[in-house]
Design a protein around this motif. Structure first.
Motif, short mmCIF file in Angstrom:
data_model
loop_
_atom_site.label_atom_id
_atom_site.label_comp_id
_atom_site.label_asym_id
_atom_site.label_seq_id
_atom_site.Cartn_x
_atom_site.Cartn_y
_atom_site.Cartn_z
N GLU A 120 0.95 -1.33 0.20
CA GLU A 120 0.14 -0.02 -0.09
C GLU A 120 0.95 1.28 -0.08
N GLY A 121 2.14 1.20 0.29
CA GLY A 121 2.88 2.26 0.18
C GLY A 121 2.63 3.10 1.34
N ILE A 122 2.79 4.51 1.39
CA ILE A 122 2.79 5.54 2.40
C ILE A 122 1.23 5.49 3.01
N GLU A 123 0.34 4.94 2.13
CA GLU A 123 -1.11 5.03 2.43
C GLU A 123 -1.33 3.86 3.50
N GLY A 124 -0.45 3.02 3.82
CA GLY A 124 -0.72 2.09 4.79
C GLY A 124 0.08 2.40 6.02
N ILE A 125 0.49 3.62 6.33
CA ILE A 125 1.57 3.78 7.46
C ILE A 125 0.44 3.94 8.68
N SER A 126 -0.87 4.10 8.63
CA SER A 126 -1.85 4.46 9.61
C SER A 126 -2.14 2.77 10.05
N THR A 127 -2.40 2.22 9.09
CA THR A 127 -2.56 0.53 9.50
C THR A 127 -1.38 0.01 10.07
N VAL A 128 -0.25 0.40 9.68
CA VAL A 128 0.78 -0.11 10.36
C VAL A 128 1.02 0.35 11.71
N SER A 129 0.92 1.61 11.98
CA SER A 129 0.99 2.07 13.38
C SER A 129 -0.20 1.43 14.10
N GLY A 130 -1.47 1.04 13.82
CA GLY A 130 -2.28 0.49 14.54
C GLY A 130 -1.89 -1.07 14.97
N ILE A 131 -1.45 -1.88 13.86
CA ILE A 131 -0.93 -3.08 14.09
C ILE A 131 0.06 -3.09 15.28
N LYS A 132 1.28 -2.14 15.16
CA LYS A 132 2.37 -2.24 16.00
C LYS A 132 1.86 -1.96 17.45
N THR A 133 0.78 -1.01 17.54
CA THR A 133 0.09 -0.64 18.88
C THR A 133 -0.63 -1.80 19.46
N GLY A 134 -1.27 -2.59 18.44
CA GLY A 134 -2.30 -3.67 18.98
C GLY A 134 -1.35 -4.95 19.25
N LEU A 135 -0.28 -5.06 18.59
CA LEU A 135 0.20 -6.37 18.69
C LEU A 135 1.41 -6.43 19.80
N MET A 136 2.12 -5.25 20.04
CA MET A 136 3.21 -5.18 21.01
C MET A 136 2.99 -5.80 22.44
N GLY A 137 1.61 -5.29 22.81
CA GLY A 137 1.38 -5.94 24.32
C GLY A 137 0.99 -7.34 24.25
N PRO A 138 0.35 -8.06 23.51
CA PRO A 138 0.37 -9.40 23.52
C PRO A 138 1.68 -10.35 23.27
N PHE A 139 2.20 -9.75 22.28
CA PHE A 139 3.43 -10.42 21.98
C PHE A 139 4.75 -10.36 23.25
#
Length: 269
Positions: free
Chosen positions: A89-108
């Motif tokens: 998705e390029g730079i348009e996917g940055i918001s999705t990437v930020s959400g995934i990082k925030t959502g996964l870092m705790g459980p992992f």
């Protein structure tokens, strides 16, 4: 440009893994924790995707330098998913990437630290230590084999998570809680086993009442074998709950008390 025309290669994965294994904790700080290291790990690939000195690269670097903190053993799963999204998705996917990082870092963080930071070192460390105490050199190689296996897993999971992409999140999401609970239960079980096998302290003091010598250790063993080591662990656990007691202070307290009681003949090995 908004879309990325670059496709990651085997060399890219090797470079990310090398940086992750050897430098990921070097940029740790109290403000963003692993954020700076995360950016350093993927920076060469971001440059290939967005080009040097572009607005897209600046936006991506700003996003990846934000607060991030998870288990060192599972962080490349997040990295692989993020890169797959940005590649598509390029730079348009940055918001999705930020959400995934925030959502996964705790459980992992919970899963990785429980399994790889506590459970595996406890199990293999106890086995290897027992072998070493008995003069068996196999324990050294067993410990090395366990650590090498963990590093191989860290190396392989990046490319796997990249290929699976976002679908990996939905596949694993319902299993995260079960894995955390299982790791916690296994850790508690192993701690209980270590209390019974590794804490070799006995009550040496045996008061004499008339012609009868009262063995306190035998009486405790009749109530519950290895009760005294369990009481020691309980006392240390209670001590760590105190406001000004750190693990370092607790260690020194245990050492001082043990030496004093041993010198007085109250306890023995």
């Amino acid at each position: 440009m908004t879309k990325s025309n670059y496709k990651l290669t085997k060399e890219d994965f090797k470079q990310i893994n090398r940086r992750n294994l050897f430098t990921f904790q070097l940029g740790w700080n109290y403000e963003r924790m692993q954020g700076s290291s995360y950016l350093y790990t993927v920076l060469p690939q971001l440059r290939k995707m967005y080009g040097d000195d572009t607005e897209e690269l600046k936006t991506a670097m700003t996003a990846h330098a934000q607060f991030f903190n998870t288990s060192n053993f599972l962080n490349t799963i997040v990295t692989g998913i993020d890169l797959a999204i940005e590649e598509k998705e390029g730079i348009e996917g940055i918001s999705t990437v930020s959400g995934i990082k925030t959502g996964l870092m705790g459980p992992f963080a919970a899963i990785g630290d429980s399994i790889f930071g506590a459970l595996i070192p406890t199990i293999f460390g106890a086995i290897s230590a027992n072998m070493a105490i008995q003069g068996n050199p196999v324990g050294v190689f067993l410990w090395l084999a366990a650590q090498i296996a963990v590093m191989v897993l860290r190396w392989k999971q990046l490319e796997f998570s990249y290929k699976e992409g976002v679908s990996l999140v939905t596949t694993m999401q319902h299993r995260l809680t079960a894995l955390t609970d299982a790791a916690t239960l296994m850790g508690v079980f192993m701690v209980g086993a270590l209390v019974a096998t590794m804490i070799n302290v006995k009550i040496a003091w045996a008061p004499a009442i008339g012609d009868v010598t009262l063995s306190l250790q035998n009486n405790l063993d009749m109530i519950l074998p290895r009760l005294f080591p369990a009481l020691i662990v309980g006392a240390v656990y209670w001590l760590l709950g105190k406001k000004n007691i750190t693990s370092t202070r607790a260690i020194f307290i245990v050492l001082i008390v043990s030496i004093a009681l041993s010198a007085l003949g109250v306890i023995s090995k």
